[in-house]
Design a protein around this motif. Structure first.
Motif, PDB file in Angstrom:
ATOM      1  N   SER A 125       1.626   0.775  -9.666  1.00 36.07           N
ATOM      2  CA  SER A 125       0.820  -0.025  -8.738  1.00 36.07           C
ATOM      3  C   SER A 125       0.782  -1.481  -9.166  1.00 36.07           C
ATOM      4  N   LEU A 126       0.610  -2.341  -8.190  1.00 35.41           N
ATOM      5  CA  LEU A 126       0.370  -3.759  -8.415  1.00 35.41           C
ATOM      6  C   LEU A 126      -0.609  -4.239  -7.353  1.00 35.41           C
ATOM      7  N   ARG A 127      -1.378  -5.283  -7.699  1.00 35.37           N
ATOM      8  CA  ARG A 127      -2.216  -5.916  -6.691  1.00 35.37           C
ATOM      9  C   ARG A 127      -1.847  -7.391  -6.616  1.00 35.37           C
ATOM     10  N   LEU A 128      -1.413  -7.800  -5.451  1.00 33.69           N
ATOM     11  CA  LEU A 128      -1.103  -9.200  -5.213  1.00 33.69           C
ATOM     12  C   LEU A 128      -2.345  -9.914  -4.681  1.00 33.69           C
ATOM     13  N   SER A 129      -2.475 -11.166  -5.060  1.00 40.51           N
ATOM     14  CA  SER A 129      -3.555 -12.013  -4.555  1.00 40.51           C
ATOM     15  C   SER A 129      -2.951 -13.269  -3.951  1.00 40.51           C
ATOM     16  N   CYS A 130      -3.639 -13.812  -2.988  1.00 41.81           N
ATOM     17  CA  CYS A 130      -3.224 -15.070  -2.379  1.00 41.81           C
ATOM     18  C   CYS A 130      -4.471 -15.918  -2.187  1.00 41.81           C
ATOM     19  N   ARG A 166      13.501 -11.699   5.995  1.00 41.02           N
ATOM     20  CA  ARG A 166      12.090 -11.518   5.700  1.00 41.02           C
ATOM     21  C   ARG A 166      11.484 -10.541   6.695  1.00 41.02           C
ATOM     22  N   GLU A 167      10.611  -9.657   6.198  1.00 41.89           N
ATOM     23  CA  GLU A 167      10.006  -8.658   7.065  1.00 41.89           C
ATOM     24  C   GLU A 167       8.498  -8.612   6.890  1.00 41.89           C
ATOM     25  N   PHE A 168       7.846  -8.205   7.955  1.00 38.41           N
ATOM     26  CA  PHE A 168       6.398  -8.048   7.962  1.00 38.41           C
ATOM     27  C   PHE A 168       5.998  -6.871   7.083  1.00 38.41           C
ATOM     28  N   VAL A 169       4.910  -7.044   6.337  1.00 34.25           N
ATOM     29  CA  VAL A 169       4.382  -5.963   5.511  1.00 34.25           C
ATOM     30  C   VAL A 169       3.009  -5.521   6.013  1.00 34.25           C
ATOM     31  N   ALA A 170       2.099  -6.478   6.141  1.00 33.65           N
ATOM     32  CA  ALA A 170       0.730  -6.138   6.533  1.00 33.65           C
ATOM     33  C   ALA A 170       0.011  -7.384   7.032  1.00 33.65           C
ATOM     34  N   SER A 171      -1.026  -7.166   7.825  1.00 31.00           N
ATOM     35  CA  SER A 171      -1.866  -8.275   8.275  1.00 31.00           C
ATOM     36  C   SER A 171      -3.320  -7.838   8.342  1.00 31.00           C
ATOM     37  N   ALA A 198       3.407  -2.310   8.248  1.00 26.24           N
ATOM     38  CA  ALA A 198       4.746  -1.824   8.545  1.00 26.24           C
ATOM     39  C   ALA A 198       4.796  -0.332   8.241  1.00 26.24           C
ATOM     40  N   ASP A 199       5.588   0.391   9.000  1.00 26.03           N
ATOM     41  CA  ASP A 199       5.680   1.839   8.795  1.00 26.03           C
ATOM     42  C   ASP A 199       6.105   2.186   7.371  1.00 26.03           C
ATOM     43  N   SER A 200       6.924   1.349   6.784  1.00 18.95           N
ATOM     44  CA  SER A 200       7.465   1.633   5.459  1.00 18.95           C
ATOM     45  C   SER A 200       6.411   1.595   4.355  1.00 18.95           C
ATOM     46  N   VAL A 201       5.269   0.980   4.629  1.00 18.51           N
ATOM     47  CA  VAL A 201       4.246   0.863   3.575  1.00 18.51           C
ATOM     48  C   VAL A 201       2.951   1.569   3.929  1.00 18.51           C
ATOM     49  N   LYS A 202       2.847   2.107   5.127  1.00 23.35           N
ATOM     50  CA  LYS A 202       1.610   2.787   5.535  1.00 23.35           C
ATOM     51  C   LYS A 202       1.275   3.916   4.574  1.00 23.35           C
ATOM     52  N   THR A 258      -2.504  -1.473   0.862  1.00 21.88           N
ATOM     53  CA  THR A 258      -3.767  -1.812   1.528  1.00 21.88           C
ATOM     54  C   THR A 258      -3.985  -3.314   1.468  1.00 21.88           C
ATOM     55  N   ILE A 259      -4.172  -3.915   2.636  1.00 23.45           N
ATOM     56  CA  ILE A 259      -4.476  -5.336   2.701  1.00 23.45           C
ATOM     57  C   ILE A 259      -5.976  -5.512   2.860  1.00 23.45           C
ATOM     58  N   SER A 260      -6.516  -6.518   2.206  1.00 22.56           N
ATOM     59  CA  SER A 260      -7.946  -6.812   2.329  1.00 22.56           C
ATOM     60  C   SER A 260      -8.155  -8.297   2.099  1.00 22.56           C
ATOM     61  N   ARG A 261      -9.345  -8.756   2.402  1.00 16.62           N
ATOM     62  CA  ARG A 261      -9.643 -10.167   2.195  1.00 16.62           C
ATOM     63  C   ARG A 261     -11.091 -10.316   1.768  1.00 16.62           C
ATOM     64  N   ASP A 262     -11.333 -11.400   1.041  1.00 17.72           N
ATOM     65  CA  ASP A 262     -12.677 -11.756   0.634  1.00 17.72           C
ATOM     66  C   ASP A 262     -12.910 -13.185   1.113  1.00 17.72           C
ATOM     67  N   ASN A 263     -13.616 -13.322   2.203  1.00 18.40           N
ATOM     68  CA  ASN A 263     -13.805 -14.655   2.787  1.00 18.40           C
ATOM     69  C   ASN A 263     -14.682 -15.559   1.908  1.00 18.40           C
ATOM     70  N   ALA A 264     -15.485 -14.963   1.040  1.00 20.56           N
ATOM     71  CA  ALA A 264     -16.296 -15.763   0.120  1.00 20.56           C
ATOM     72  C   ALA A 264     -15.438 -16.378  -0.990  1.00 20.56           C
ATOM     73  N   LYS A 265     -14.305 -15.713  -1.275  1.00 18.16           N
ATOM     74  CA  LYS A 265     -13.425 -16.189  -2.344  1.00 18.16           C
ATOM     75  C   LYS A 265     -12.150 -16.837  -1.805  1.00 18.16           C
ATOM     76  N   ASN A 266     -12.036 -16.930  -0.486  1.00 15.86           N
ATOM     77  CA  ASN A 266     -10.848 -17.530   0.140  1.00 15.86           C
ATOM     78  C   ASN A 266      -9.565 -16.862  -0.344  1.00 15.86           C
ATOM     79  N   THR A 267      -9.596 -15.558  -0.437  1.00 17.40           N
ATOM     80  CA  THR A 267      -8.476 -14.821  -1.013  1.00 17.40           C
ATOM     81  C   THR A 267      -8.145 -13.588  -0.184  1.00 17.40           C
ATOM     82  N   VAL A 268      -6.851 -13.334  -0.057  1.00 17.84           N
ATOM     83  CA  VAL A 268      -6.374 -12.112   0.564  1.00 17.84           C
ATOM     84  C   VAL A 268      -5.603 -11.322  -0.489  1.00 17.84           C
ATOM     85  N   TYR A 269      -5.700  -9.995  -0.401  1.00 20.09           N
ATOM     86  CA  TYR A 269      -5.109  -9.121  -1.407  1.00 20.09           C
ATOM     87  C   TYR A 269      -4.128  -8.148  -0.762  1.00 20.09           C
ATOM     88  N   LEU A 270      -3.204  -7.673  -1.575  1.00 14.83           N
ATOM     89  CA  LEU A 270      -2.337  -6.585  -1.159  1.00 14.83           C
ATOM     90  C   LEU A 270      -2.267  -5.603  -2.321  1.00 14.83           C
TER      91      LEU A 270
END
Length: 119
Positions: free
Chosen positions: A15-20, A43-48, A59-63, A67-79
């Protein structure tokens, strides 16, 4: 400005967790997405995720694995990426859209973070 982090080398099944982290503008106004590009491929779509975080799409390949999520208090989106497979190896990009509704195009892009999954 969008800055991704969290990429790296992991074995298959791991597992890995990406942050943006997003700066500039009002984060909660952006529809956020993750995309990826493998060597020699387009380039291909993964999640939104919607502005409130209530709606997500994958995308079907990652369902069931990502898991995509966001924290609006931290201005960050995660995968959160689980059960990674060698075919998930790619540069992962986050993107932001100011467009009304579910975007078909994104306006801002990060520089990307490399994810490598070994078999």
């Amino acid at each position: 400005q969008l800055v991704e982090s969290g990429g790296g080398l992991v074995q298959a099944g791991g597992s890995l967790r990406l942050s943006c982290a997003v700066s500039g503008g009002t984060f909660s106004n952006y529809y956020m997405g993750w995309f990826r590009q493998a060597p020699g491929k387009e380039r291909e779509f993964v999640a939104s995720v919607s502005r409130s975080g209530a709606n997500t799409d994958y995308a079907d390949s990652v369902k069931g694995r990502f898991t995509i999520s966001r924290d609006n208090a931290k201005n960050t989106v995660y995968l959160q990426m689980n059960n990674l497979k060698p075919e998930d190896t790619a540069v992962y990009y986050c993107a932001a859209s100011m467009r009304i509704g579910v975007p078909k195009k994104y306006d801002y892009w990060g520089q990307g973070t490399q994810v490598t999954v070994s078999s």
